[in-house]
Write an enzyme that holds these catalytic residues in place. Structure first.
Site, PDB file in Angstrom:
ATOM      1  CE  LYS A  47      -3.649   2.617   0.106  1.00 10.20           C
ATOM      2  NZ  LYS A  47      -4.797   2.601   1.010  1.00 10.20           N
TER       3      LYS A  47
ATOM      4  CE  LYS B  97      -3.576   7.545   7.192  1.00 18.66           C
ATOM      5  NZ  LYS B  97      -3.782   6.089   7.029  1.00 18.66           N
TER       6      LYS B  97
END
Lengths: 293, 293
Positions: free
Chosen positions: A171, A239
């Site tokens: 990811k 983030k």
């Protein structure tokens, strides 16, 4: 039949949980905000008062919260899920967490004989609704095989990338690739406009060649329209790039393009645009060059 | 029926010219190296001794040479094509040139009532052979319409981007987007390897989601295999990013990602890898981090 639990019924989690329920799996949910669980309850999911209570009723607990701290709270705060789970249960973290935190979490859950599968996704809200998400999974093979039928309800391209944390590494790679692509498209369009050339025609021309990407097609379209309704929020992309930066720092790894993208995403969020789709990154390139959006 | 001429029978130009000839168009060619024209002559194209002689026999002259200087020489050196062309002829520059040079060239040819269409391509040698190139065209509409039937033989996605130079602007955008994508994929794979994760599995996972790009699919595969047979040579990508840098400098435009990509491509060429496919950019990221390729 496994009893399933789902915590984190946000933009992504709600349609993912709904797809599990619609496939006929018994499903319990927990949400602080009743509005988030309402569509699930309408589909005969069962609401629980705390993560602990939900965990007690679950064999497999899916969690899709926004960051490491939220994941930590769901599992280990007072009324947290961890102590409610029995040995042999599986926790499936479908949010985007740091690989390092994931490996620590797996060790802590492993002490209670609870398996952890990290399984972050890509494909956005549209993919969550249609059940065609890319799911990148890490963890032991037996646990992966056990949750695979549930992944197949939520996702299209499901890859068991490797051991615990490997899903989160994938990811992170996903976010590196996407942020680089966003920057490239944003700079290309800005170059075209400064040259007096129609950026929409440029996009059309590029879509047919080696420059094709989903980012050029979908996010490029958003950039041209100036429509930045998420999609995927800039503050979440920021983030995620923060995770990449922290992992790169810890590993002593230089990733110049990812570092640049992280800085630009910082500026986007700092400019008050964190709730916009991350394709709004073009606004930073425009502002840098004194171009009104 | 227009008499066509083609100069620049390299990796791209030769199959493009062959497709014109196979579609039944009368075609003359000029090449310094007889080996480059041999397949064309076998297909009944006519060889000319100089660009000037070819120009005299051509209504539409396609040129696909490697940079501004080569284009300048083909047109304006002794025995160059420019003085051989009659008023009403069209020059079609299918190489990658700077937009500024293209606009200057159009003005000079315009003095002789010769039209210029800038029409760089994307899609690589495979697209040139199959006649499915993306063609990004700039120039007057009447001239574009006149050459469109010939573009349709060589290309699939043909876009008239705008006025003279707009095709080159689109190609510059194409190279910005591709170089950013190459960097993103190279850094993602390097991150995965340093984390102990199989980069091939990461690629497989990413291909199914928002990170999909032709670069991830095709060039990402080359990076994993360490097979850098071009394709598109790094030194040509470096040249194209040089055009982007010069145009950005002239326009007072900051393009941080393109600048970074240009620096990394400089390093790749400086390391002696200019003849490799530009996906070899991953070698620079690996070397930067002390990772053996």
């Amino acid at each position: 039949m496994d009893s399933l639990g789902f915590i984190g019924l946000g933009v992504m989690g709600q349609p993912m949980a709904l797809n599990l329920r619609k496939a006929g799996h018994p499903l319990g949910v927990y949400a602080r905000d009743p509005a988030q669980s309402a569509p699930l309850l309408a589909a005969s999911a069962v609401s629980h008062a705390t993560p602990f209570a939900l965990a007690q009723a679950s064999d497999i607990l899916f969690i899709n919260v926004s960051d490491d701290a939220a994941l930590e709270a769901v599992l280990f705060s007072t009324d947290g899920a961890a102590t409610g789970l029995r040995a042999g249960c599986v926790v499936v973290d479908m949010g985007t967490s740091s690989p390092t935190h994931t490996r620590q979490l797996a060790a802590r859950l492993g002490e209670r004989e609870i398996d952890l599968i990290d399984a972050p996704v890509s494909g956005g809200q549209a993919g969550a609704i249609s059940g065609t998400l890319a799911i990148m999974a890490g963890g032991a093979d037996a646990a992966f095989q056990r949750v695979l039928p549930y992944f197949q309800v939520m996702g299209g391209n499901i890859v068991h990338v490797g051991d615990c944390g490997a899903g989160q590494v994938a990811k992170a790679c996903n976010q590196i690739v996407i942020s680089a692509a966003l920057l490239g498209v944003a700079e290309a369009f800005t170059f075209a406009v400064r040259q007096g050339v129609d950026a929409a025609k440029v996009r059309q021309a590029l879509l047919g060649g080696s420059a094709y990407s989903r980012i050029l097609e979908i996010h490029g379209h958003r950039m041209l329209d100036g429509q930045f309704k998420p999609g995927f929020k800039a503050r979440l992309h920021q983030k995620d790039l923060g995770i990449v930066q922290a992992e790169a720092h810890a590993a002593g790894l230089a990733l110049p393009s990812a570092a640049l993208a992280a800085q630009m995403m910082n500026a986007l969020v700092g400019n008050g645009d964190g709730e916009l789709d991350s394709s709004a990154l073009i606004k930073v390139i425009q502002q840098l060059n004194g171009i009104a959006p």
